[in-house]
Design a protein around this motif. Structure first.
Motif, PDB file in Angstrom:
ATOM      1  N   PRO A   1      -5.459   5.646  -4.994  1.00 28.39           N
ATOM      2  CA  PRO A   1      -5.490   7.111  -5.005  1.00 28.39           C
ATOM      3  C   PRO A   1      -4.727   7.722  -3.842  1.00 28.39           C
ATOM      4  CG  PRO A   1      -7.589   6.245  -4.226  1.00 28.39           C
ATOM      5  CD  PRO A   1      -6.784   5.067  -4.682  1.00 28.39           C
ATOM      6  N   VAL A   2      -4.601   6.964  -2.751  1.00 26.76           N
ATOM      7  CA  VAL A   2      -3.865   7.420  -1.573  1.00 26.76           C
ATOM      8  C   VAL A   2      -3.008   6.259  -1.089  1.00 26.76           C
ATOM      9  CG1 VAL A   2      -4.002   8.375   0.754  1.00 26.76           C
ATOM     10  CG2 VAL A   2      -5.800   8.912  -0.906  1.00 26.76           C
TER      11      VAL A   2
ATOM     12  N   LYS B   1      -6.753   4.446   4.291  1.00 25.11           N
ATOM     13  CA  LYS B   1      -7.941   3.609   4.164  1.00 25.11           C
ATOM     14  C   LYS B   1      -9.175   4.465   3.866  1.00 25.11           C
ATOM     15  CE  LYS B   1      -8.094  -0.389   5.197  1.00 25.11           C
ATOM     16  NZ  LYS B   1      -7.947  -1.618   4.374  1.00 25.11           N
ATOM     17  N   ARG B   2      -9.279   5.610   4.554  1.00 25.50           N
ATOM     18  CA  ARG B   2     -10.432   6.488   4.347  1.00 25.50           C
ATOM     19  C   ARG B   2     -10.459   7.023   2.923  1.00 25.50           C
ATOM     20  NH1 ARG B   2      -9.562   9.338   8.404  1.00 25.50           N
ATOM     21  NH2 ARG B   2      -8.418  11.050   7.423  1.00 25.50           N
ATOM     22  N   GLY B   3      -9.305   7.444   2.413  1.00 22.16           N
ATOM     23  CA  GLY B   3      -9.238   7.976   1.047  1.00 22.16           C
ATOM     24  C   GLY B   3      -9.543   6.932  -0.002  1.00 22.16           C
TER      25      GLY B   3
ATOM     26  N   PRO C   1       0.795  -1.224   0.000  1.00 26.94           N
ATOM     27  CA  PRO C   1       0.000   0.000   0.000  1.00 26.94           C
ATOM     28  C   PRO C   1       0.831   1.279   0.000  1.00 26.94           C
ATOM     29  CG  PRO C   1      -0.064  -1.039   2.171  1.00 26.94           C
ATOM     30  CD  PRO C   1       0.604  -2.014   1.239  1.00 26.94           C
ATOM     31  N   GLU C   2       2.105   1.184   0.358  1.00 26.21           N
ATOM     32  CA  GLU C   2       2.960   2.382   0.331  1.00 26.21           C
ATOM     33  C   GLU C   2       3.334   2.788  -1.090  1.00 26.21           C
ATOM     34  OE1 GLU C   2       6.015   3.162   3.409  1.00 26.21           O
ATOM     35  OE2 GLU C   2       5.800   1.023   3.851  1.00 26.21           O
ATOM     36  N   THR C   3       3.384   1.810  -2.003  1.00 29.38           N
ATOM     37  CA  THR C   3       3.887   2.091  -3.355  1.00 29.38           C
ATOM     38  C   THR C   3       2.903   1.729  -4.451  1.00 29.38           C
ATOM     39  OG1 THR C   3       4.946  -0.096  -3.389  1.00 29.38           O
ATOM     40  CG2 THR C   3       6.279   1.756  -2.608  1.00 29.38           C
TER      41      THR C   3
END
Length: 486
Positions: free
Chosen positions: A269-270, A283-285, A262-264
């Motif tokens: 979108p986030v 997670k929210r984005g 999830p970092e890369t």
């Protein structure tokens, strides 16, 4: 264990980065890459499907024909996936088709002949290319005849005599059952008494041929290796796996963290990491972006995701009866997948009735799969059986807590909150019923709603797990050496 590098031919029907329909392709990309990084000389053989992008531009290494009857012509093109060389074996009559295995949920009638030819060509090409592997690693029924041919066609041939074979069982429910007439392209099957492959006087199973003839057998998780020795878990091949029990080893699949991070992750979108503020914002984005993309209300409610083939194996039949009860809660559910038409129809109907809470997308879309993993709070995998599973591992990397049935690789990789709250990485249930699934989902939702800080801690536990292919590759190297020494 010996430290000399090995030469390995990895034979598979699909490889991510070239062509993919399921988890086998992920393994066929990531494991060879990990073996290459560990210093092994590994090369992949794959059918030269016309669906492989830019295949016609790849250089031709060999134009030849099978040395054995019926001398079928073939061409080998040089491709690559990452740092690993790939031999794509072309034959237009077999592989110049719109799909790999089936069209409109109907398997190609000559699949037995197609993959019998591919298995034969994968071995036939080796001396012509000047590649003499120590190990030939077959995968599932499509390549089950590779160990068979190595043993029965080539055992007295000096070039092949010291090669050893491994077969990985990714899913034993698919055995490659065909009549002898379907595989007459191999002269070995012109008689009907080929015991390592035979399941009746008229039919063979390619997976059985591989299991009975390979030097070592690998299941894709330790628990699945044990299940294969049972009548229920083997889907009718318990005797074969029990007979080969001393040569059967379970190795849990790894995760390609270059593709699933999830970092890369460029599909998100986030991007985010396991630090609390980053995790919450990411997670929210991602949740809002998914809601906007698929037309769900923009609400801060727990979201459950599911990305899978629509088959009985994946537990859809456990989910359908409880959808009404589940959707009484303040939740959103996103299901992405293709498969059995009746399951798709049932899901479409339910999505129409609960359009503010349930979205069903009948497609395979890699970008969407990544976004569902990131946006969801929970990932559903209520599988009837699951040899390894990869989505539960991807989910944990994204801080998305898996809700799984405790079978196969799911049992080996997910720690249930009720069993061990301190080390928990998700939620699990055992009983193969809809009610058991509903109860575990409600248990997960209760933690989400009533103990948000504890929920974040479990997310961080999950993200701290490391199912790297480096460790799995070392176990495979040890298995290869055992095959050579045996």
């Amino acid at each position: 264990m010996a430290t000399n590098p090995l030469s390995i031919l990895f034979v598979a029907s699909e490889v991510d980065g070239l062509i993919k329909s399921g988890g086998l392709a992920d393994v066929a990309k990531a494991l060879p890459q990990a073996l290459h990084s560990a210093g092994q000389d590994i090369r992949i053989a794959i059918p030269g499907y016309s669906g492989i992008e830019h295949l016609s531009d790849a250089p031709i290494l060999l134009e030849s024909q099978l040395e054995s009857w019926p001398h079928t012509p073939y061409r080998v093109r040089q491709c690559a996936v990452g740092d690993v060389s790939v031999y794509a074996i072309e034959n237009e009559s077999y592989f110049a088709r719109p799909a790999m295995y089936a069209e409109n949920n109907q398997a190609y009638s000559d699949n037995g002949e197609r993959f019998a030819f591919f298995s034969a060509a994968a071995l036939d090409m080796l001396p012509k290319l000047g590649f003499q592997p120590n190990i030939v690693h077959a995968n599932d029924w499509h390549t089950g005849l590779v160990p068979f041919l190595l043993k029965y066609r080539y055992q007295r041939n000096d070039f092949y005599r010291f090669m050893r074979s491994i077969i990985s069982v990714h899913n034993a429910v698919f055995k490659g059952v065909f009549s002898y007439e379907d595989v007459r392209c191999l002269p070995e099957f012109h008689s009907h008494d080929i015991w390592p492959a035979a399941i009746s006087h008229s039919h063979i199973a390619m997976l059985k041929a591989g299991v009975m003839c390979a030097d070592k057998i690998n299941a894709v998780s330790p628990s699945y290796a044990e299940e294969l020795k049972t009548e229920l878990g083997s889907h009718g091949m318990a005797w074969e796996f029990q007979t080969r029990a001393n040569d059967l080893v379970g190795i849990l699949n790894g995760c390609d963290y270059q593709a699933w991070n999830p970092e890369t992750d460029t599909y998100l979108p986030v991007n985010y990491n396991a630090e609390r503020e980053s995790l919450s914002a990411g997670k929210r984005g991602c949740k809002q972006a998914l809601q906007e993309q698929i037309g769900l209300p923009i609400l801060d409610v727990p979201m459950l995701g599911m990305v899978c083939r629509l088959t009985q194996q994946k537990g859809i039949y456990y989910l359908l009866p409880i959808l009404k009860d589940l959707l009484k809660h303040q939740v959103q559910l996103v299901i992405v997948g293709t498969g059995e038409p009746i399951l798709a129809e049932n899901l479409r109907e339910m999505a129409g009735r609960y359009s503010d809470k349930l979205v069903f997308i009948e497609a395979y879309n890699n970008q969407l799969a990544h976004l569902v993993e990131a946006a969801s709070d929970f990932f559903l995998m209520p599988s009837e059986f699951e040899p390894c599973g990869l989505n539960q591992i991807y989910s944990m990397a994204y801080g998305t807590l898996p809700i799984v049935r405790s079978v196969g690789g799911l049992k080996d990789s997910v720690i249930d909150y009720d069993d061990d709250a301190h080390s928990a990485t998700g939620f699990a249930f055992s009983e193969p019923t809809s009610q058991a699934l509903l109860l575990v989902i409600q248990r997960a939702l209760l933690l989400y709603c009533q103990s948000p800080n504890e929920f974040v801690r479990i997310q961080q536990n999950a993200m701290a797990q490391d199912f790297c292919w480096t460790d799995a590759a070392q176990q495979y190297i040890a298995l290869y050496h055992q095959a050579l020494e045996g």
